[in-house]
Design a protein around this motif. Structure first.
Motif, short mmCIF file in Angstrom:
data_model
loop_
_atom_site.label_atom_id
_atom_site.label_comp_id
_atom_site.label_asym_id
_atom_site.label_seq_id
_atom_site.Cartn_x
_atom_site.Cartn_y
_atom_site.Cartn_z
N SER A 194 0.86 -1.18 0.00
CA SER A 194 0.00 0.00 0.00
C SER A 194 0.90 1.24 0.00
CB SER A 194 -0.91 -0.03 1.23
OG SER A 194 -1.87 0.99 1.13
N ARG A 195 0.29 2.40 -0.24
CA ARG A 195 1.12 3.62 -0.24
C ARG A 195 0.31 4.86 0.08
NH1 ARG A 195 2.10 4.80 -6.69
NH2 ARG A 195 0.02 4.20 -7.33
N ASP A 196 1.03 5.78 0.73
CA ASP A 196 0.51 7.12 0.91
C ASP A 196 1.49 7.99 0.09
OD1 ASP A 196 -0.21 9.61 1.71
OD2 ASP A 196 0.00 9.26 3.87
N ALA A 197 1.20 8.08 -1.23
CA ALA A 197 2.20 8.63 -2.16
C ALA A 197 2.63 10.05 -1.79
CB ALA A 197 1.65 8.58 -3.58
N GLU A 198 1.67 10.85 -1.30
CA GLU A 198 2.01 12.24 -0.97
C GLU A 198 3.14 12.32 0.05
OE1 GLU A 198 -1.09 14.88 0.50
OE2 GLU A 198 -2.14 14.41 -1.39
N LYS A 199 3.05 11.44 1.05
CA LYS A 199 4.07 11.45 2.11
C LYS A 199 5.26 10.56 1.79
CE LYS A 199 0.97 12.50 5.91
NZ LYS A 199 0.13 11.89 6.92
N LYS A 200 5.25 9.98 0.61
CA LYS A 200 6.31 9.05 0.18
C LYS A 200 6.43 7.87 1.15
CE LYS A 200 9.12 12.50 -2.16
NZ LYS A 200 10.26 13.37 -2.04
N LEU A 201 5.28 7.47 1.70
CA LEU A 201 5.29 6.32 2.61
C LEU A 201 4.70 5.11 1.91
CD1 LEU A 201 4.16 8.03 5.94
CD2 LEU A 201 6.46 7.26 5.32
N TYR A 202 5.42 4.02 1.99
CA TYR A 202 5.01 2.78 1.32
C TYR A 202 4.93 1.68 2.37
CZ TYR A 202 5.85 5.32 -2.96
OH TYR A 202 5.77 6.25 -3.97
N TYR A 203 4.05 0.71 2.13
CA TYR A 203 3.79 -0.28 3.18
C TYR A 203 3.81 -1.70 2.66
CZ TYR A 203 2.15 3.80 5.72
OH TYR A 203 2.09 5.02 6.33
N ILE A 204 4.37 -2.58 3.47
CA ILE A 204 4.16 -4.02 3.26
C ILE A 204 3.09 -4.41 4.27
CG2 ILE A 204 5.17 -6.30 3.69
CD1 ILE A 204 7.72 -5.30 2.38
N VAL A 205 2.03 -5.03 3.76
CA VAL A 205 0.89 -5.38 4.61
C VAL A 205 0.92 -6.89 4.82
CG1 VAL A 205 -1.63 -5.28 4.85
CG2 VAL A 205 -0.41 -3.46 3.61
N MET A 206 0.89 -7.31 6.09
CA MET A 206 1.04 -8.75 6.35
C MET A 206 0.23 -9.19 7.57
SD MET A 206 4.90 -8.51 7.80
CE MET A 206 5.38 -6.86 8.32
#
Ligand SMILES: Nc1ncnc2c1ncn2[C@@H]1O[C@H](COP(=O)(O)OP(=O)(O)OP(=O)(O)O)[C@@H](O)[C@H]1O
Length: 278
Positions: A92-104
Motif C-alpha cells: 500500500s502507499r501514501d504517495a504524498e508522504k512518500k510512505l510505502y507499506y508491506i501489509v502482512m
C-alpha cells in the motif's frame, strides 16, 4: 525508461508485474499501535476490512536504493507462502508522504524472544516443537524456493548480542518474517554461465542461515539464562539446575562472543564460508 519515469511508475509496474495486491491506503485503519521498528521504518499493528488484524511495515522512500530495498523485500515475501512464514497480504502507499507499506499477517505473540520471556517454564517437547517449526520454514525457503533468509538473528554491533527478532509467534506457532536481506536464487538454472558461481554462493548463504538456526536452537535450549540472567541466583532454581544452566550459558556466551572466521574454499578469495574456529 529514464529514472524520472521509473520513479513515477515503479510502484504500479511492480504490483502488476508480480501479481501483488495493491491495497488502497484508505482501506487501512489509521488508528494503529507501534509494535517494532527497524532500519527502514516502523512496524504498526492495525486493521483493515479485507484481512482483519494486520501488521504494516512502513518505508519512507525517497531514492532509488530505498525503492530497490522495498521491491526486494516485497517480491521475496510474496513468493514465500507457507504456514511457517508470516503471510504476505500486499502493498500500500501514501504517495504524498512518500510512505510505502508491506501489509502482512499480525503475529499476536510477538517475537520468539517476547514469547519465551512470558513463559515461566517450557518442557523439552515444546522446545523441540518450536525448533521443528522453524526448521520447516527454513527448509521450505531453502529447498522449495532457493531463498536464503540472511536475517534470522539480529546481532547488535556494539554489544555483540544476538536474538531472534525475525522469528515471530502467532497463537503459539512459529512464523518467519522480514525478507529485507533475503536473496532469491530461484532462477539459478536459467543462467548456465553463472551456474557454478550461483550454486556455490547459494550454498554459502544457506550455511549462514544454518548458523543462525544453531544460535536459535541454543537460545531455545537455554532460554532461562539468555533471557533472565537474574534467575540464576533465584531460589526457585535447584542447585543442579543452576549448574546445568550455568554450563549451557557458558557455551552460548562463548559462541555468541566468538567472531565467525572466513574459511576460504579452494584458495579462492571470492568463495568462502563463515565458520567457528573451535
Ligand atoms: N507481522 C508482524 N507481527 C507482529 N510483530 C511484527 C510483525 N512484523 C514485525 N513485527 C515487529 O516489528 C519488529 C521489526 O520488524 P522487522 O524486523 O521486519 O523490521 P526491519 O525494518 O526489517 O528491521 P531491521 O532493519 O532491523 O531488519 C520485529 O522485531 C517485531 O517485533
Amino acid at each position: 525508461m529514464d529514472l524520472m519515469d521509473f520513479n513515477k511508475s515503479w510502484y504500479d509496474n511492480f504490483s502488476i508485474e508480480n501479481g501483488i495486491l495493491d491495497i488502497p491506503y484508505e482501506q487501512i485503519n489509521k488508528e494503529r499501535t507501534r509494535i517494532g521498528f527497524g532500519k527502514y521504518g516502523i512496524v504498526y499493528k492495525t486493521t483493515c476490512d479485507l484481512f482483519g488484524d494486520i501488521a504494516v511495515k512502513e518505508f519512507y522512500i525517497n531514492d532509488q536504493e530505498y525503492i530497490e530495498n522495498f521491491i526486494n523485500e516485497a517480491r521475496i515475501h510474496n513468493l514465500a507462502r507457507h504456514k511457517r512464514i508470516i503471510q504476505f497480504y500486499g502493498i500500500s502507499r501514501d504517495a504524498e508522504k512518500k510512505l510505502y507499506y508491506i501489509v502482512m499477517e499480525y503475529a499476536n505473540h510477538g517475537t520468539l524472544r517476547d514469547f519465551l520471556s512470558k513463559r515461566n517454564s517450557m518442557d523439552l517437547k515444546e522446545r523441540i516443537r518450536l525448533v521443528t517449526q522453524i526448521s520447516e520454514g527454513l527448509s521450505y525457503l531453502h529447498n522449495k524456493l532457493n531463498i536464503s533468509h540472511q536475517d534470522l538473528i539480529y546481532s547488535h554491533f556494539y554489544y555483540i548480542k544476538q536474538h531472534t527478532k525475525n522469528i515471530l509467534v502467532k497463537n503459539g506457532n512459529i512464523k518467519i518474517s522480514d525478507f529485507g536481506k533475503s536473496k532469491c536464487f530461484k532462477h539459478i538454472n536459467n543462467f548456465s554461465s553463472n551456474k557454478i558461481f550461483n550454486s556455490s554462493s547459494f550454498t554459502l548463504y544457506k550455511v549462514s542461515d544454518i548458523h543462525s538456526l544453531g544460535v536459535i536452537i541454543l537460545e531455545l535450549s537455554n532460554y532461562r539464562k539468555t533471557l533472565h540472567k537474574e534467575q540464576l541466583s533465584s531460589k526457585i532454581c535447584l542447585k543442579e539446575d543452576r549448574l546445568e544452566i550455568r554450563e549451557k550459558s557458558r557455551m552460548v556466551s562463548n559462541l555468541q562472543l566468538k567472531p565467525l572466521e572466513p574459511v576460504y574454499l579452494n584458495n579462492d578469495k571470492k568463495s568462502y564460508i563463515y565458520s567457528y574456529d573451535f
